[in-house]
Every structure is written in structure tokens, then in C-alpha cells.
Scaffold this active site. Structure first.
Site, PDB file in Angstrom:
ATOM      1  CE1 TYR A  36       1.075  -0.187   4.409  1.00 33.82           C
ATOM      2  CE2 TYR A  36       0.011   1.948   4.337  1.00 33.82           C
ATOM      3  CZ  TYR A  36       0.833   1.040   4.977  1.00 33.82           C
ATOM      4  OH  TYR A  36       1.406   1.376   6.177  1.00 33.82           O
ATOM      5  CE  LYS A 150       3.093   3.474   3.242  1.00 33.96           C
ATOM      6  NZ  LYS A 150       3.235   3.524   4.693  1.00 33.96           N
ATOM      7  CD  GLU A 182       9.895   1.974  10.420  1.00 31.22           C
ATOM      8  OE1 GLU A 182       9.745   2.917   9.638  1.00 31.22           O
ATOM      9  OE2 GLU A 182       9.625   0.797  10.110  1.00 31.22           O
ATOM     10  CG  LEU A 206       8.207   2.711   4.759  1.00 33.71           C
ATOM     11  CD1 LEU A 206       7.860   1.399   4.072  1.00 33.71           C
ATOM     12  CD2 LEU A 206       6.960   3.530   5.005  1.00 33.71           C
TER      13      LEU A 206
HETATM   14  N1  PDD Z   1       2.732   5.346   7.526  1.00 33.76           N
HETATM   15  N2  PDD Z   1       7.426   4.040   8.918  1.00 33.76           N
HETATM   16  C1  PDD Z   1       6.275   3.347   8.950  1.00 33.76           C
HETATM   17  C2  PDD Z   1       6.271   2.013   9.621  1.00 33.76           C
HETATM   18  C3  PDD Z   1       5.119   3.877   8.352  1.00 33.76           C
HETATM   19  O1  PDD Z   1       3.974   3.172   8.366  1.00 33.76           O
HETATM   20  C4  PDD Z   1       5.171   5.160   7.741  1.00 33.76           C
HETATM   21  C5  PDD Z   1       3.975   5.790   7.096  1.00 33.76           C
HETATM   22  C6  PDD Z   1       6.390   5.857   7.759  1.00 33.76           C
HETATM   23  C7  PDD Z   1       6.529   7.207   7.113  1.00 33.76           C
HETATM   24  O2  PDD Z   1       6.503   7.110   5.704  1.00 33.76           O
HETATM   25  P1  PDD Z   1       5.968   8.325   4.806  1.00 33.76           P
HETATM   26  O3  PDD Z   1       6.758   9.509   5.180  1.00 33.76           O
HETATM   27  O4  PDD Z   1       6.244   7.884   3.419  1.00 33.76           O
HETATM   28  O5  PDD Z   1       4.505   8.507   5.112  1.00 33.76           O
HETATM   29  C8  PDD Z   1       7.496   5.261   8.345  1.00 33.76           C
HETATM   30  C9  PDD Z   1       1.558   5.745   6.801  1.00 33.76           C
HETATM   31  C10 PDD Z   1       1.285   7.213   6.850  1.00 33.76           C
HETATM   32  C11 PDD Z   1       0.399   4.877   7.248  1.00 33.76           C
HETATM   33  O6  PDD Z   1       0.617   3.671   7.319  1.00 33.76           O
HETATM   34  O7  PDD Z   1      -0.699   5.376   7.476  1.00 33.76           O
END
Ligand code: PDD
Length: 283
Positions: A36, A150, A182, A206
Site C-alpha cells: 500500500y 510497505k 522507526e 520504511l
Molecule cells: N505510515 N514508517 C512506517 C512504519 C510507516 O507506516 C510510515 C507511514 C512511515 C513514514 O513514511 P511516509 O513519510 O512515506 O509517510 C514510516 C503511513 C502514513 C500509514 O501507514 O498510514
């Protein structure tokens, strides 16, 4: 129900949310077998779309799933989804699963992937959260070793996020083998002696699009940035800790495990970073 339902996209058609139905045999439902993206959209303009589509391709390659669309097709579909919402600032969620098949762990052959997209109002942090910072808790990272993909298999992240929810915090910051990884749905960046320090985007975290944007914007603004592994003790003694994600933008952490962190208020490097980020995001 009389309220107009949001329009979502499922396998080639735009339909009201309540009409979007999939089989219980969908491998996303049975195995969490899918990937996703969450793409922030400001004033109907997606932020860093090429980067999100590149990460989507990388996630699909990582799980051996063929991309059902070209980047141009994805861009068209996302634009159409956004144009069908009543609100301008959006958080587009899109997912692709390995489709519907008799339950068997091995990949099915000749099965079309399931493609689903929805858009919600983009809820960036409130002014109060930006000015006061937020609370996190910490935990040992017990997820698998492909956190760079992801995937919709998010149980590890769900359980971590629940720890935070139960403690009245917004996130759980994780450490693996003594090193910062993270948070459950965000990346973590630090400020140490005026330098922004962040862990490398290896297979254990991620590669956040917001993390990359923050690093790029910081460097452009002349803020020093170092990417390197960070030990738990060093992270917990940093001057500042921030979260980054598509929905949180950059957000300061001011409480860790119930204790004030970094003086209990957002630090000077964060305030500069936040301003730089606001200036560079689409409007
Ligand atoms: N989550 N690390 C994890 C485990 C994440 O699920 C996310 C983002 C990030 C940050 O990635 P980005 O900057 O590309 O949004 C880091 C999204 C927002 C979610 O699952 O809703």
C-alpha cells in the site's frame, strides 16, 4: 443512510464506499498479501507523487507482484479520485493485493490483483501538537526484517501502535538490537548538537517519503544532516526527537515513556525544520 458516501476506487470503477465489495478469499484479507501507499494531497496536488509511485513499485517487486498500472495510469486514477472528493487536502490510501484465490500460501497463477483506493481528509497535526510536541513510548522492535516494504501485513505495527494508544501517546518508537529503527507508523529523526541525525533506510525501516523530503529540505536550507545508525542510549539522550510521516509531516516529541524529553518543548532545530517543510510543501 442519507449522507452521501465517499467515492472510492475498486478494480477499475469509482463507486460509493458502501458498494465497494471484495471476496473473503482476497489474499489481502486471508494473508495480508499486498502492498500500500499513503499519499498526502494538498489543495488537490499530490506531494512527491513520483517518489510514492517508485516506492510502490519497489514494494511490489519485493513481494513478487506485477504492477497493474503504469505511473501515468496511477497518476490519472489518483487525480480522478481526488477530484471526486469534496475536500481539497486529502490523504489518499491505495492498496494492491495478490487477488482472489483458493487459500494456499504459494502464489496463485493467472489471478488479477485487487486494486483499491480511497481518500480521507488530510488531518495534519494541530497547531497545539506542533507547538507543544507529542508523547511517545518505546519498545523493542519485534517485526520481520523487511520493514522497507510497505506491505498491508501490519500486525507488528498495529500491536506497537496500540502500546502507544494505551499509554495516551501518539507513537511507539522502536529499537532493535540496541539501535533506533522507526516508530509504528512514522520515521524518527533526531537533533544532536545542532545536527539532524537519522538512521539509514536499510531493510529495518520504511524509506519514508517525508523522511527523504525533510532531509532534502534541511540540506537545501543549510541545516547539517548525518545519516548513520544510532544507539538507543544516544537516541534517548538526543537534544531533540521528531516523527515524520505523510500525515504527521514533521512533529516534535516532547515526552518519552512518560518523562519530559528535550526540555519538554519542541527545540530550535525542529522549529526551523517545520518552517522549511511548510514553505516547501504544495499549497
Ligand atoms: N505510515 N514508517 C512506517 C512504519 C510507516 O507506516 C510510515 C507511514 C512511515 C513514514 O513514511 P511516509 O513519510 O512515506 O509517510 C514510516 C503511513 C502514513 C500509514 O501507514 O498510514
Amino acid at each position: 443512510m442519507t449522507d452521501a458516501q465517499p467515492i472510492v476506487y475498486l478494480n477499475g470503477v469509482f463507486v460509493p464506499l458502501g458498494d465497494a465489495k471484495i471476496s473473503v478469499l482476497d489474499r489481502g484479507f486471508i494473508f495480508g498479501d499486498g502492498v500500500y501507499e499513503v499519499i498526502p494531497v494538498y489543495g488537490r496536488k499530490p506531494f512527491r507523487m513520483p517518489q510514492h509511485l517508485a516506492r510502490l513499485r519497489r514494494s511490489m517487486d519485493g513481494i513478487g507482484l506485477a504492477n497493474p498500472h503504469t505511473d501515468a495510469e496511477w497518476e490519472r486514477l489518483v487525480a480522478e479520485l481526488c477530484s471526486r472528493q469534496a475536500f481539497a487536502d486529502q490523504s489518499v490510501y491505495l492498496q494492491v493485493t495478490r487477488g482472489v484465490a483458493k487459500r494456499d500460501h504459494a502464489f496463485p497463477t493467472g489471478v488479477a490483483p485487487t486494486v483499491f483506493m480511497m481518500s480521507n481528509p488530510l488531518a495534519v497535526p494541530t497547531r497545539e501538537q506542533v507547538e507543544r510536541g507529542v508523547a511517545v513510548v518505546t519498545a523493542e522492535d519485534n517485526r520481520w526484517r523487511r520493514c522497507d516494504l510497505k506491505t498491508t501485513s501490519l500486525l507488528g505495527n498495529v500491536l506497537m501502535r496500540q502500546l502507544a494508544a494505551e499509554a495516551g501517546a501518539v507513537e511507539t518508537v522502536m529499537f532493535r538490537d540496541g539501535f533506533l529503527t522507526e516508530a509504528s507508523a512514522s520515521n524518527v529523526l533526531l537533533a544532536i548538537g545542532g545536527t539532524i541525525v537519522a538512521p539509514p533506510t536499510d531493510n529495518l525501516i520504511l524509506p519514508g517519503i517525508t523522511y527523504d523530503a525533510a532531509v532534502e529540505f534541511a540540506r537545501d536550507a543549510g541545516l547539517p544532516v548525518t545519516i548513520r545508525p544510532v544507539r538507543r542510549e544516544e537516541a534517548l539522550a538526543a537534544d531533540e526527537m521528531w516523527l515524520s510521516s505523510s500525515t504527521k509531516e514533521v512533529l516534535a516529541v516532547t515526552t518519552v515513556d512518560g518523562r519530559p524529553f528535550g526540555g519538554g518543548k519542541p527545540g530550535p532545530v525542529f522549529r526551523r525544520m517545520w518552517e522549511v517543510f511548510q514553505a516547501r510543501k504544495p499549497r
